[in-house]
Design an enzyme around this catalytic site. Structure first.
Site, PDB file in Angstrom:
ATOM      1  N   GLY A   1       0.797  -1.224   0.000  1.00  0.00           N
ATOM      2  CA  GLY A   1       0.000   0.000   0.000  1.00  0.00           C
ATOM      3  C   GLY A   1       0.830   1.273   0.000  1.00  0.00           C
ATOM      4  O   GLY A   1       2.025   1.261  -0.276  1.00  0.00           O
TER       5      GLY A   1
ATOM      6  N   GLY B   1      -7.507   2.475   1.846  1.00  0.00           N
ATOM      7  CA  GLY B   1      -6.614   3.585   2.145  1.00  0.00           C
ATOM      8  C   GLY B   1      -7.025   4.931   1.606  1.00  0.00           C
ATOM      9  O   GLY B   1      -8.221   5.243   1.505  1.00  0.00           O
ATOM     10  N   SER B   2      -5.997   5.724   1.224  1.00  0.00           N
ATOM     11  CA  SER B   2      -6.259   7.109   0.832  1.00  0.00           C
ATOM     12  C   SER B   2      -5.311   7.538  -0.290  1.00  0.00           C
ATOM     13  O   SER B   2      -4.343   6.839  -0.604  1.00  0.00           O
ATOM     14  CB  SER B   2      -6.066   8.016   2.045  1.00  0.00           C
ATOM     15  OG  SER B   2      -4.735   7.901   2.520  1.00  0.00           O
TER      16      SER B   2
ATOM     17  N   GLY C   1       0.896  23.543   2.510  1.00  0.00           N
ATOM     18  CA  GLY C   1       0.413  22.729   3.629  1.00  0.00           C
ATOM     19  C   GLY C   1       1.540  22.367   4.580  1.00  0.00           C
ATOM     20  O   GLY C   1       2.491  21.683   4.194  1.00  0.00           O
TER      21      GLY C   1
ATOM     22  N   ILE D   1       3.459  15.522   6.084  1.00  0.00           N
ATOM     23  CA  ILE D   1       4.069  15.129   4.810  1.00  0.00           C
ATOM     24  C   ILE D   1       4.879  16.271   4.216  1.00  0.00           C
ATOM     25  O   ILE D   1       6.031  16.090   3.779  1.00  0.00           O
ATOM     26  CB  ILE D   1       2.968  14.660   3.828  1.00  0.00           C
ATOM     27  CG1 ILE D   1       2.284  13.404   4.393  1.00  0.00           C
ATOM     28  CG2 ILE D   1       3.545  14.376   2.449  1.00  0.00           C
ATOM     29  CD1 ILE D   1       0.992  13.037   3.693  1.00  0.00           C
TER      30      ILE D   1
ATOM     31  N   GLU E   1       0.954  27.967   4.501  1.00  0.00           N
ATOM     32  CA  GLU E   1      -0.039  27.243   5.313  1.00  0.00           C
ATOM     33  C   GLU E   1      -1.282  28.102   5.521  1.00  0.00           C
ATOM     34  O   GLU E   1      -1.195  29.285   5.820  1.00  0.00           O
ATOM     35  CB  GLU E   1       0.616  26.849   6.651  1.00  0.00           C
ATOM     36  CG  GLU E   1      -0.331  26.351   7.733  1.00  0.00           C
ATOM     37  CD  GLU E   1      -1.098  25.092   7.361  1.00  0.00           C
ATOM     38  OE1 GLU E   1      -0.480  24.102   6.925  1.00  0.00           O
ATOM     39  OE2 GLU E   1      -2.339  25.102   7.505  1.00  0.00           O
TER      40      GLU E   1
ATOM     41  N   GLY F   1      -3.105  17.246   2.665  1.00  0.00           N
ATOM     42  CA  GLY F   1      -3.819  16.161   3.337  1.00  0.00           C
ATOM     43  C   GLY F   1      -4.116  15.034   2.373  1.00  0.00           C
ATOM     44  O   GLY F   1      -3.662  15.048   1.222  1.00  0.00           O
TER      45      GLY F   1
ATOM     46  N   ALA G   1      -0.527   4.614   9.764  1.00  0.00           N
ATOM     47  CA  ALA G   1      -0.365   3.184   9.505  1.00  0.00           C
ATOM     48  C   ALA G   1      -0.627   2.370  10.764  1.00  0.00           C
ATOM     49  O   ALA G   1      -1.319   1.352  10.724  1.00  0.00           O
ATOM     50  CB  ALA G   1       1.045   2.908   8.989  1.00  0.00           C
TER      51      ALA G   1
ATOM     52  N   HIS H   1      21.609   5.157  31.551  1.00  0.00           N
ATOM     53  CA  HIS H   1      22.360   6.400  31.344  1.00  0.00           C
ATOM     54  C   HIS H   1      23.602   6.105  30.507  1.00  0.00           C
ATOM     55  O   HIS H   1      24.262   5.120  30.744  1.00  0.00           O
ATOM     56  CB  HIS H   1      22.770   6.964  32.699  1.00  0.00           C
ATOM     57  CG  HIS H   1      23.636   8.190  32.573  1.00  0.00           C
ATOM     58  ND1 HIS H   1      23.101   9.412  32.263  1.00  0.00           N
ATOM     59  CD2 HIS H   1      24.979   8.356  32.683  1.00  0.00           C
ATOM     60  CE1 HIS H   1      24.094  10.303  32.207  1.00  0.00           C
ATOM     61  NE2 HIS H   1      25.242   9.687  32.456  1.00  0.00           N
TER      62      HIS H   1
END
Lengths: 467, 523
Positions: A39, A144-145, A180, A184, A203, A272, A321, A445
């Site tokens: 995907g 998905g997208s 944007g 991403i 933006e 987006g 995801a 540490h």
């Protein structure tokens, strides 16, 4: 063929759902439109972007940090072809890994476009036009997208590009204009800024990464400006873009209503992503859509049609995801009658810039809105021995805890490797640990993780040790 | 370290025992569980096992009668070392001097002998938790047998280590718990714990964020992700689970051990539920609007025994029932006339029970088969009439016995009935008071029953059922009269009692009740 479960889409939601179904003894098929599994995440998302982020960070360090470390280089150059080739190899080896997992779990893989003929019948149309029909008892939609685009700003995939094309560039842009300031845009902007591009972010809102705690967006904005020379234009509404052949012009309106023009050689549209259901034939199964192109589901990820489920980016919630993976497991277990549960508030959000940004739980803004009495403790990486040693002193860890009970309500971090460290915060919060609980656990540490402990000490009663 | 051995509680009605015999001499070395003395109560004899290994110091002498709980002897555990070394002694000897708190051995507590016919008990209730500090003689558990419940006192002071869990049925002599000598270091007793908690709370007040582990906090009862899933599948509300994790969090193990109860009606809409039901393992319920809660609880030992016996009787006997009716007017007249005088003289009310019992004893002696029982291929005839009276008690149905009822006067029977019924109500009947019996009378009339077919109280062969008294028109000397009438039912085992005997018995009881003068004259 007849299956107990058919999964449409082989992204992290789909292939995880298929494996979990197979583990639970269900006869499972998976359908993938492209000729490789994995995907968006694996092919044009998380994995290739991380490959380029790591490569570009190496270059950036070699160019800017090595000298301080006592390493001198001459003729430092970017070999873009090699960088993209290596990214391709990373993706390929992950593709093969998933194909192996399907085989190992005896999941039948179908390559082609899956679409409903009816509730229990799915047609798979291969790229060669070959059509197969499979019968299934249950179906999990995990399609998905796709990157979203602006109606007045068509993507031409040459100068006006989306994340998909940005992962395949053959040259380093001179001036990349990013529309944007989300995850991403900042990640891919970082890749090319490190390789030498000038990056301008336009933006619409008044902040970058708007869903995360404001302290994080402020700090990230500061660091990106300082180390990579990012330019930010907030509250600017993009009105158009023109491909001039060798260059591209972007026009935007500033808050005063004046029009500004940006000249660059590439513009990345990263406003987006939108759910992808094209060609699924949902109407043939009677599946109803929800708002904004999403498939409507209930708490059990089931659509209005019993036996048809949907998960991941195609349904409500963050497009992540790991969120899709949890939903895939949930559906598989629901199908066999188990009762799993997802705590959506504890799904971490991560940005792979450098410094990395991560957060889980409520942001400070959300707590204020809820009117909740909380306390806050922060620890800057400036005070961390480990961070000083590596030279990654930007950023901090902020812990928000309930004022009365000391229960951790949110952990927000920006700094080195904190995408990995956020897992500690998730574990603590799943068990409803108090800030003092974490403060009383030994942290090795010197590590970056000590900053979490110190921030918890600070949240407990302002008793951080190292500051 | 010296362990005081006290007279164990051996039965509810037993308050003192006599030392019949010391099997070991003063100064002898004894092994744990070795029988060191024989004790005698007015009902039975039993053996006293040593609670630890060591040197015996006798306190109460042979022939002494001492109270339950009194010290009978002491066992010097330190003295165990020089004797021939046993595995048990080996454990203690090396550490004896070094660590005071480990000097004593764990006292293994076993189920005491509580009656001759009782072979197993059920742990009804642990009154102390695992790890609690207990004082010697403090009641730590309630045990339940077929016939009675009794308390289990701690045999030593120390930290309780529970072996048999609540609800477990274990045999007499089996280990029920261990008591580790020395004060419980981790958990003090309840009072001390409360004090400690108060102290911690004070400390917490001074230091607001110091969350004492083990205290109740906002996170108590929070299930871990895996635990939450398991509980949802079991239909268990996390609020009903005791979390063992930090600050009472519910761990995966807690969830796995949680008792599944039938799921409460779920809030999920039916449609949402449908897919989950595909292969669901739990109870499925059809859609319904009303409240449909079920409650599941374990049968008590008593209930289980009653259930088993009733079914057994139905299967093993040729049971049938014969009926008759009795005009209660004569007895009611007698009662009305002599009630006050009877009460004045005998300090007990004149009820129907005495008339029925008396009538039955007369009829039983005339028809001995009804008072007999089958034992293998033999029939046992009894020349005495031990009448069992069915009494409903909070614990369930119990059947105490009136011995030699045929020899008792009416007031004697009434007094016995009152005494036994009171003990039954208080759950104080001894096993002896409930064993034996040759014939049973049950009175369903008190609850309003008009007619019933009682089940025989095995190994007896017959049972008389009394019912309510109803004003009914009956023909008396050719006239219709309204009389207080009661139906009588006699269930009997046809294997030993023939129809002629059973019917004649019941007719005889009827005659005696309708003309009580016959009881006096014996005709």
């Amino acid at each position: 063929m007849k299956y107990d479960v058919t999964v449409i889409g082989s992204g992290p939601g789909g292939y995880v759902a298929a494996i979990r179904c197979a583990q639970l003894g269900l006869k499972t098929a998976i359908i993938e439109k492209y000729n490789v599994l994995g995907g968006t995440c694996l092919n044009v998302g998380c994995i290739p972007s991380k490959a380029l982020l790591d490569s570009s960070e190496h270059f950036h360090n070699a160019a800017h940090a090595f000298q301080t470390h006592g390493i001198e280089l001459s003729n430092l150059q970017v070999n873009m072809q090699q960088m993209i080739k290596r990214k391709g190899e990373v993706v390929k080896s992950n593709n093969d890994g998933i194909a192996y997992l399907m085989k190992k779990n005896k999941i039948d893989t179908y390559y082609g476009l899956g679409s409903f003929v009816s509730k229990n019948k799915i047609k798979v149309t291969g790229t060669d036009g070959n059509v197969q029909e499979i019968e299934t008892d249950k179906t999990i939609i995990a399609t998905g997208s796709k990157p979203a685009s602006l109606p007045f700003l068509p993507v031409d995939k040459k100068r006006i590009i989306t994340s998909t094309e940005a992962l395949e560039l053959t040259e380093v842009p001179k001036h990349l204009i990013v529309i944007g300031g989300g995850v991403i845009g900042l990640e891919l902007g970082s890749v090319y800024a490190r390789l030498g591009a000038k990056v301008t972010v336009v933006e619409y809102l008044d902040t970058i990464i708007p869903t995360m705690d404001r302290a994080l967006s402020k700090e990230l904005q500061r660091v990106l400006k300082k180390t990579l020379g990012f330019e930010f234009f907030f509250n600017h509404k993009v009105t158009g873009a023109t491909n001039n052949g060798e260059t591209v012009t972007v026009t935007a309106e500033n808050p005063k209503g004046e029009t500004l023009t940006f000249e660059g050689d590439y513009v990345l549209v990263s406003i987006g992503r939108k759910p992808y259901t094209e060609g699924l034939g949902l109407e043939n199964a009677g599946v109803q859509m929800g708002e904004r192109g999403m498939i409507a589901v209930n708490d059990h990820m089931e659509t209005n049609v019993p036996g048809i489920y949907a998960i991941g980016d195609v349904v409500r919630g963050a497009m992540l995801a790991h969120k899709a993976e949890e939903e895939g497991v949930l559906v598989a277990e629901e199908i066999v009658g188990q009762k799993p549960h997802i705590n959506y508030n504890l799904i971490p959000g991560v940005v792979y810039t450098w410094p990395e940004v991560a957060g889980v739980g409520f942001t400070e803004e959300q707590l204020k809105e809820q009117g909740r009495a909380y306390k806050s403790g922060s620890f800057p990486f400036k005070a961390s021995g480990r961070a000083k040693a590596s030279g990654d002193t930007d950023g901090f860890v902020k812990v928000l805890a309930d004022k009365e009970t000391d229960e951790i309500l949110g952990v927000h971090m920006i700094g080195p490797r904190i995408a990995d460290l956020v897992a500690e915060a998730v574990v603590a919060m799943e068990f409803r640990a108090s800030a003092e609980d974490v403060a009383r656990m030994s942290h090795a540490h010197p590590t970056y993780a000590e900053a979490i402990k110190e921030a918890c000490l600070a949240a407990t009663e302002n008793r951080a040790i190292h500051i | 370290m010296s362990l005081e051995v006290k007279v164990p509680a051996v039965g509810e009605s037993i308050t003192e025992v006599t030392i019949a015999n010391w099997l070991k001499k003063d100064g002898d070395r004894v092994e744990r569980d070795e029988v060191i003395a024989e004790l005698e109560s007015d009902k039975a004899t039993f053996e006293l096992p040593a609670e630890a290994a060591g040197i015996l110091h006798i306190v109460a002498q042979q022939g002494d009668t001492i109270e339950v709980g009194a010290v009978i002897c002491e066992i010097d555990q330190e003295g165990a070392a020089p004797s021939p070394v046993t595995p048990a002694a080996q454990e203690t000897a090396p550490t004896g001097g070094a660590q005071a708190s480990n000097a004593g051995e764990a006292v293994e507590m076993k189920v005491p002998t509580v009656g001759e016919s009782i072979t197993e008990v059920t742990i009804a209730n642990w009154l102390k938790k695992d790890g609690d500090h207990v004082e010697r003689d403090e009641v730590i558990a309630e045990l339940e047998s077929d016939k009675a419940t009794f308390e289990l006192p701690a045999e030593a002071a120390g930290t309780l280590e529970i072996v048999a869990q609540q609800g477990d049925t274990i045999e007499i002599g089996a280990t029920i718990c261990r008591i580790m000598p020395g004060a419980g270091t981790v958990q003090a007793n309840a009072q001390a714990a409360a004090k400690q908690e108060a102290a911690t709370q004070q400390a917490a007040a001074a230091q607001p964020a110091a969350a004492p582990s083990g205290a109740q906090t906002y996170a108590s009862g929070t299930p871990s992700p895996a635990a939450g899933k398991i509980l949802a599948e079991k239909g268990v509300n996390p609020a009903d689970v005791q979390g063992s994790g930090r600050d009472g969090r519910i761990t995966k193990e807690d969830a796995q051990n949680a008792q599944g109860r039938p799921a409460q009606p779920e809030a999920r809409p039916a449609a949402a539920n449908a897919p989950a039901q595909l292969a669901a393992t739990g109870n499925q319920q059809t859609a319904s609007t009303g409240d449909r809660q079920q409650r599941r609880e374990k049968m008590s030992s008593l209930r289980r025994t009653v259930a088993r016996r009733l079914v057994q009787v139905k299967n093993d006997t040729a049971m049938l029932t014969t009926f008759n009716e009795v005009d209660m007017k004569p007895i009611m007249d007698i009662r009305a006339k002599y009630k006050d005088k009877f009460k004045e003289k005998h300090e007990v009310g004149l009820g129907f029970m005495s008339f029925f019992t008396k009538a039955c004893t007369v009829a039983l002696q005339e028809w001995p088969a009804v008072n007999a029982q089958i034992d293998g291929n033999d029939m046992i005839f009894n020349n005495f009439c031990d009448i069992s009276i069915a009494v409903s008690s909070p614990k369930g149905l119990v059947v105490p016995v009136i011995r030699n009822a045929e020899e008792l006067t009416l007031d004697g029977i009434e007094k016995e009935v009152v005494r036994l019924a009171k003990k039954a109500r208080d759950g104080k009947l001894s096993i002896e008071e409930m064993t034996g019996g040759t014939f049973t009378i049950t009175n369903g009339g008190v609850f309003g029953s008009m007619m019933s077919t009682p089940i025989i109280n095995a190994p007896q062969s017959a049972i008389l059922g009394m019912h309510n008294i109803v004003q009914r028109p009956v023909a008396v000397n050719g006239q219709v009269e309204i009389r207080p009438m009661m139906y009588l039912a006699l269930s009997y085992d046809h294997r030993i009692i023939d129809g002629r005997e059973s019917v004649s018995f019941l007719v005889r009881v009827k005659e005696l009740l309708e003309d009580p003068m016959r009881l006096l004259l014996g005709v």
